[in-house]
Design a protein around this motif. Structure first.
Motif, PDB file in Angstrom:
ATOM      1  N   UNK A 215       1.005  -1.507   0.036  1.00  0.00           N
ATOM      2  CA  UNK A 215       0.356   0.108   0.068  1.00  0.00           C
ATOM      3  C   UNK A 215       1.049   0.650  -0.420  1.00  0.00           C
ATOM      4  N   UNK A 216       0.474   2.586  -1.252  1.00  0.00           N
ATOM      5  CA  UNK A 216       1.676   3.166  -0.900  1.00  0.00           C
ATOM      6  C   UNK A 216       0.989   4.723  -1.420  1.00  0.00           C
ATOM      7  N   UNK A 217       0.947   5.327  -0.849  1.00  0.00           N
ATOM      8  CA  UNK A 217       0.748   6.351  -1.228  1.00  0.00           C
ATOM      9  C   UNK A 217       0.937   6.752  -2.655  1.00  0.00           C
ATOM     10  N   UNK A 218      -0.792   7.193  -3.521  1.00  0.00           N
ATOM     11  CA  UNK A 218      -1.157   7.164  -4.781  1.00  0.00           C
ATOM     12  C   UNK A 218      -0.894   8.897  -5.211  1.00  0.00           C
ATOM     13  N   UNK A 219      -2.645   9.298  -4.700  1.00  0.00           N
ATOM     14  CA  UNK A 219      -1.869  11.033  -4.421  1.00  0.00           C
ATOM     15  C   UNK A 219      -1.986  11.709  -3.019  1.00  0.00           C
ATOM     16  N   UNK A 220      -0.748  13.258  -2.910  1.00  0.00           N
ATOM     17  CA  UNK A 220      -0.946  13.580  -1.392  1.00  0.00           C
ATOM     18  C   UNK A 220      -1.128  15.188  -1.720  1.00  0.00           C
ATOM     19  N   UNK A 221      -2.414  15.059  -1.164  1.00  0.00           N
ATOM     20  CA  UNK A 221      -2.688  16.446  -1.600  1.00  0.00           C
ATOM     21  C   UNK A 221      -2.207  17.138   0.228  1.00  0.00           C
ATOM     22  N   UNK A 222      -1.061  17.881   0.225  1.00  0.00           N
ATOM     23  CA  UNK A 222      -0.719  18.314   1.586  1.00  0.00           C
ATOM     24  C   UNK A 222      -0.300  19.579   1.556  1.00  0.00           C
ATOM     25  N   UNK A 223      -1.662  19.923   2.720  1.00  0.00           N
ATOM     26  CA  UNK A 223      -2.058  21.388   2.433  1.00  0.00           C
ATOM     27  C   UNK A 223      -0.977  22.298   3.642  1.00  0.00           C
ATOM     28  N   UNK A 224      -0.607  21.634   4.606  1.00  0.00           N
ATOM     29  CA  UNK A 224       0.827  22.300   5.422  1.00  0.00           C
ATOM     30  C   UNK A 224       1.616  22.415   5.027  1.00  0.00           C
ATOM     31  N   UNK A 225       2.052  21.269   3.548  1.00  0.00           N
ATOM     32  CA  UNK A 225       3.170  22.317   2.702  1.00  0.00           C
ATOM     33  C   UNK A 225       2.848  22.630   1.888  1.00  0.00           C
ATOM     34  N   UNK A 226       1.849  23.485   1.069  1.00  0.00           N
ATOM     35  CA  UNK A 226       1.544  23.266   0.229  1.00  0.00           C
ATOM     36  C   UNK A 226       2.268  22.471  -1.487  1.00  0.00           C
ATOM     37  N   UNK A 227       2.065  21.265  -1.079  1.00  0.00           N
ATOM     38  CA  UNK A 227       2.368  20.333  -2.322  1.00  0.00           C
ATOM     39  C   UNK A 227       1.157  18.897  -2.426  1.00  0.00           C
ATOM     40  N   UNK A 228       1.275  18.969  -4.437  1.00  0.00           N
ATOM     41  CA  UNK A 228       0.464  17.699  -4.193  1.00  0.00           C
ATOM     42  C   UNK A 228       2.085  16.772  -4.251  1.00  0.00           C
ATOM     43  N   UNK A 229       2.011  15.137  -4.578  1.00  0.00           N
ATOM     44  CA  UNK A 229       2.983  14.597  -5.158  1.00  0.00           C
ATOM     45  C   UNK A 229       1.575  13.360  -5.437  1.00  0.00           C
TER      46      UNK A 229
ATOM     47  N   UNK B 190       2.338   9.465  -6.782  1.00  0.00           N
ATOM     48  CA  UNK B 190       3.612   8.190  -7.464  1.00  0.00           C
ATOM     49  C   UNK B 190       4.552   8.199  -8.103  1.00  0.00           C
ATOM     50  N   UNK B 191       5.481   8.688  -7.962  1.00  0.00           N
ATOM     51  CA  UNK B 191       6.789   8.385  -8.974  1.00  0.00           C
ATOM     52  C   UNK B 191       7.096   9.343  -9.401  1.00  0.00           C
ATOM     53  N   UNK B 192       6.691  10.423  -8.574  1.00  0.00           N
ATOM     54  CA  UNK B 192       6.155  11.764  -9.790  1.00  0.00           C
ATOM     55  C   UNK B 192       6.878  12.762  -8.233  1.00  0.00           C
ATOM     56  N   UNK B 193       7.810  13.711  -8.874  1.00  0.00           N
ATOM     57  CA  UNK B 193       7.955  15.537  -7.545  1.00  0.00           C
ATOM     58  C   UNK B 193       7.429  15.772  -6.990  1.00  0.00           C
ATOM     59  N   UNK B 194       7.095  15.675  -6.181  1.00  0.00           N
ATOM     60  CA  UNK B 194       5.860  16.944  -5.904  1.00  0.00           C
ATOM     61  C   UNK B 194       6.097  18.288  -6.685  1.00  0.00           C
ATOM     62  N   UNK B 195       4.939  18.752  -6.268  1.00  0.00           N
ATOM     63  CA  UNK B 195       4.401  20.470  -7.204  1.00  0.00           C
ATOM     64  C   UNK B 195       3.555  21.498  -6.811  1.00  0.00           C
ATOM     65  N   UNK B 196       3.666  22.396  -6.879  1.00  0.00           N
ATOM     66  CA  UNK B 196       3.071  23.084  -5.656  1.00  0.00           C
ATOM     67  C   UNK B 196       1.381  22.620  -6.019  1.00  0.00           C
ATOM     68  N   UNK B 197       0.537  22.828  -4.793  1.00  0.00           N
ATOM     69  CA  UNK B 197      -0.508  22.482  -4.699  1.00  0.00           C
ATOM     70  C   UNK B 197      -1.758  22.750  -5.364  1.00  0.00           C
ATOM     71  N   UNK B 198      -1.333  24.366  -6.217  1.00  0.00           N
ATOM     72  CA  UNK B 198      -1.984  25.253  -6.253  1.00  0.00           C
ATOM     73  C   UNK B 198      -2.845  24.636  -8.642  1.00  0.00           C
ATOM     74  N   UNK B 199      -1.432  24.018  -8.893  1.00  0.00           N
ATOM     75  CA  UNK B 199      -1.491  23.486  -9.945  1.00  0.00           C
ATOM     76  C   UNK B 199      -2.292  22.103  -9.838  1.00  0.00           C
ATOM     77  N   UNK B 200      -3.111  21.866  -8.999  1.00  0.00           N
ATOM     78  CA  UNK B 200      -3.295  20.465  -8.847  1.00  0.00           C
ATOM     79  C   UNK B 200      -5.087  20.133  -8.245  1.00  0.00           C
ATOM     80  N   UNK B 201      -5.601  21.437  -8.723  1.00  0.00           N
ATOM     81  CA  UNK B 201      -6.782  22.754  -8.053  1.00  0.00           C
ATOM     82  C   UNK B 201      -7.503  21.559  -8.976  1.00  0.00           C
TER      83      UNK B 201
END
Length: 150
Positions: free
Chosen positions: A94-108, A110-121
């Motif tokens: 069981x792994x993270x598929x999509x992580x919307x991290x509001x505290x750190x302001x990033x979305x990650x 699976x197998x991708x680098x984190x990017x700004x959460x605003x870009x995942x709206x």
């Protein structure tokens, strides 16, 4: 006790329906002033690496503090994480598929680098709509809630 989840000032919109869904599964009678964090786990009991199913989701809420004072009964969303199985049986994990991290302001994802959460709206909007449908209309999830105190 009445609980409110702050939606204002977030990097991307979170619907009132989603916040109300989170509140609806909380054991309100057990939440005290000393409760500073709540973790909600939504699980499809039938989900497996072999058969698939509805992804497990974990939500972390934390009580809002301003300086040294605590906002009464108001919590913020720290993260919403959607999990999935990766790999093949019998070694699937069981792994993270999509992580919307509001505290750190990033979305990650699976197998991708984190990017700004605003870009995942847009992605979040689709995910949110589906999740609400699975939880409210199809009722596929069992929920577990953990409360953390000071």
């Amino acid at each position: 006790m009445t609980i409110r989840i702050q939606r204002e000032g977030l990097a991307m919109p979170v619907s009132k329906s989603l916040c109300n869904l989170f509140i609806s599964v909380l054991p309100l009678e057990q939440i005290k002033q000393s409760t500073n964090a709540i973790t909600i786990n939504f699980r499809d009991p039938c989900y497996s690496a072999e058969k698939g199913g509805y992804h497990p989701v974990e939500v972390r809420l934390e009580r809002i503090t301003v300086g040294s004072s605590v906002e009464p009964d108001t919590f913020k969303i720290c993260y919403i994480t959607d999990f999935c199985y990766a790999g093949y049986e019998p070694f699937a994990e069981l792994v993270k598929d999509i992580d919307f991290d509001f505290s750190c302001g990033v979305t990650q994802m699976q197998n991708m680098k984190p990017f700004p959460i605003e870009q995942s709206a847009e992605l979040f909007g689709i995910w949110e709509q589906n999740f609400i449908h699975y939880a409210k209309d199809l009722r596929v999830f069992k929920t577990e809630v953990q409360l953390a105190t000071h």
